[in-house]
Scaffold this motif. Structure first.
Motif, PDB file in Angstrom:
ATOM      1  N   PRO A  66      58.477  68.279  53.990  1.00 34.45           N
ATOM      2  CA  PRO A  66      57.607  68.384  54.735  1.00 34.45           C
ATOM      3  C   PRO A  66      56.391  69.361  54.454  1.00 34.45           C
ATOM      4  N   TRP A  67      57.235  70.807  54.191  1.00 27.80           N
ATOM      5  CA  TRP A  67      56.347  71.814  53.782  1.00 27.80           C
ATOM      6  C   TRP A  67      55.654  71.666  52.279  1.00 27.80           C
ATOM      7  N   LEU A  68      56.541  71.250  51.500  1.00 29.78           N
ATOM      8  CA  LEU A  68      55.705  71.059  50.112  1.00 29.78           C
ATOM      9  C   LEU A  68      54.455  70.160  50.162  1.00 29.78           C
ATOM     10  N   LYS A  69      54.856  68.791  51.091  1.00 26.64           N
ATOM     11  CA  LYS A  69      53.765  67.882  51.106  1.00 26.64           C
ATOM     12  C   LYS A  69      52.734  68.450  51.743  1.00 26.64           C
ATOM     13  N   VAL A  74      47.005  70.418  50.737  1.00 32.07           N
ATOM     14  CA  VAL A  74      45.998  71.483  50.858  1.00 32.07           C
ATOM     15  C   VAL A  74      45.509  71.775  49.319  1.00 32.07           C
ATOM     16  N   LEU A  75      46.183  71.625  48.517  1.00 30.55           N
ATOM     17  CA  LEU A  75      45.935  71.760  46.976  1.00 30.55           C
ATOM     18  C   LEU A  75      45.205  70.416  46.367  1.00 30.55           C
ATOM     19  N   ARG A  76      45.381  69.386  47.156  1.00 26.61           N
ATOM     20  CA  ARG A  76      44.391  68.137  46.847  1.00 26.61           C
ATOM     21  C   ARG A  76      42.790  68.506  47.297  1.00 26.61           C
ATOM     22  N   GLU A  77      43.219  68.796  48.453  1.00 25.50           N
ATOM     23  CA  GLU A  77      41.567  69.168  48.861  1.00 25.50           C
ATOM     24  C   GLU A  77      40.796  70.176  48.301  1.00 25.50           C
ATOM     25  N   ILE A  78      41.436  71.189  47.457  1.00 25.94           N
ATOM     26  CA  ILE A  78      40.909  72.401  46.695  1.00 25.94           C
ATOM     27  C   ILE A  78      40.633  71.445  45.405  1.00 25.94           C
ATOM     28  N   GLU A  98      57.427  68.101  41.546  1.00 23.27           N
ATOM     29  CA  GLU A  98      56.698  66.742  41.313  1.00 23.27           C
ATOM     30  C   GLU A  98      55.719  66.483  42.666  1.00 23.27           C
ATOM     31  N   ILE A  99      56.402  66.785  43.697  1.00 23.21           N
ATOM     32  CA  ILE A  99      55.299  66.970  44.957  1.00 23.21           C
ATOM     33  C   ILE A  99      54.095  67.635  44.728  1.00 23.21           C
ATOM     34  N   LEU A 100      54.265  68.643  44.378  1.00 25.80           N
ATOM     35  CA  LEU A 100      53.250  69.700  44.137  1.00 25.80           C
ATOM     36  C   LEU A 100      52.201  69.150  42.705  1.00 25.80           C
ATOM     37  N   ARG A 101      52.810  68.561  41.709  1.00 22.97           N
ATOM     38  CA  ARG A 101      52.062  67.934  40.744  1.00 22.97           C
ATOM     39  C   ARG A 101      51.223  66.589  41.361  1.00 22.97           C
ATOM     40  N   SER A 102      51.673  66.284  42.215  1.00 26.61           N
ATOM     41  CA  SER A 102      51.023  64.784  42.635  1.00 26.61           C
ATOM     42  C   SER A 102      49.863  65.498  43.530  1.00 26.61           C
ATOM     43  N   ALA A 103      49.425  66.663  43.856  1.00 28.82           N
ATOM     44  CA  ALA A 103      48.215  66.961  44.302  1.00 28.82           C
ATOM     45  C   ALA A 103      47.205  66.238  43.596  1.00 28.82           C
ATOM     46  N   ASP A 104      47.323  66.267  42.311  1.00 32.59           N
ATOM     47  CA  ASP A 104      46.344  65.762  41.432  1.00 32.59           C
ATOM     48  C   ASP A 104      46.258  64.272  41.511  1.00 32.59           C
ATOM     49  N   PRO A 105      44.939  63.753  42.048  1.00 30.77           N
ATOM     50  CA  PRO A 105      45.099  62.445  42.474  1.00 30.77           C
ATOM     51  C   PRO A 105      45.303  61.551  41.246  1.00 30.77           C
TER      52      PRO A 105
END
Ligand SMILES: Nc1ncnc2c1ncn2[C@@H]1O[C@H](COP(=O)(O)OP(=O)(O)O)[C@@H](O)[C@H]1O
Ligand SMILES: O=C(O)[C@H](O)[C@@H](O)[C@H](O)[C@H](O)COP(=O)(O)O
Length: 193
Positions: A66-69, A74-78, A98-105
């Motif tokens: 949940p923390w990574l999501k 937050v990264l996605r918004e940026i 992979e969770i963090l990479r998926s901030a890229d839409p």
């Protein structure tokens, strides 16, 4: 000094590694030099996660996901706002990254083709332990040195070709130069403040 904004738009760099690698120290310098947002993943942990670590209990996937999501969102918004961020986050396992990479839409899972890039700060365990002991003795942090081995055990870098490794024993300036020339090759650095 001239600073080309276009060179640093819509990107995220995650400075990863185990506790004591120097993420917080280097992220702050990097964000200042690049004049972009700096996020420390520790600031997003719920109190329960911090309390667990304080008690010397390693976090589980249930604690981290949940923390990574939240960090991903937050990264996605940026990224969507075409800004740049530096995030300091352990990111110990491939599936966490992979969770963090998926901030890229536009990210296709498993492709590694994300605007979210990873730099791993790497140091011998003995150096890490000495740093954590010193930091804990100064009363500056909740993370006990006893959790270091669990962090090293969990660190998984099968996708290491997708991660820039950096020697965490070098000075912050050296790391910042390495990271900047790899990720923002056309950037003119300003060390003036
Ligand atoms: N390159 C370095 N050389 C010497 N000490 C460092 C270096 N980087 C960080 N430290 C020290 O090590 C400790 C851990 O650094 P920190 O940035 O808090 O690591 P992390 O965020 O990865 O846990 C801090 O006390 C910091 O001052
Ligand atoms: O995934 C984890 O287990 C945590 O995020 C952990 O890796 C992190 O190191 C601690 O939160 C302390 O972090 P610092 O030592 O950077 O403050």
């Amino acid at each position: 000094m001239y600073f080309p904004i276009s060179a640093v738009t819509g990107k995220a760099v995650v400075i990863m590694g185990v506790s004591g690698a120097g993420r917080s120290t280097k992220d702050q310098i990097l964000a200042k030099v690049l004049k972009c947002d700096f996020l420390d993943a520790d600031d997003f942990h719920p109190q329960s996660n911090k309390e667990k670590m304080r008690q010397g209990i390693p976090l589980s996937d249930e604690d981290r996901i949940p923390w990574l999501k939240m960090l991903r969102d937050v990264l996605r918004e940026i990224l969507v706002a075409i800004n740049t961020a530096i995030l300091g986050c352990s990111s110990l396992q491939t599936h966490y990254r992979e969770i963090l990479r998926s901030a890229d839409p536009d990210y296709e899972p498993g492709s590694y083709a994300s605007v979210v890039k990873f730099v791993m700060l790497d140091a011998p365990a003995v150096v890490l332990a000495a740093r954590l002991e010193k930091r804990a003795a100064e009363g500056k942090h909740f993370m006990p040195v006893t959790l270091l081995q669990s962090q090293l055990d969990l660190l998984q870098i099968h996708d290491s070709k997708r991660i820039l490794k950096d020697d965490a024993t070098l000075s912050p300036q050296s790391t910042v130069n390495t990271i900047t020339s790899f990720i923002f090759p056309s950037t003119t650095l300003s060390w003036s403040n």
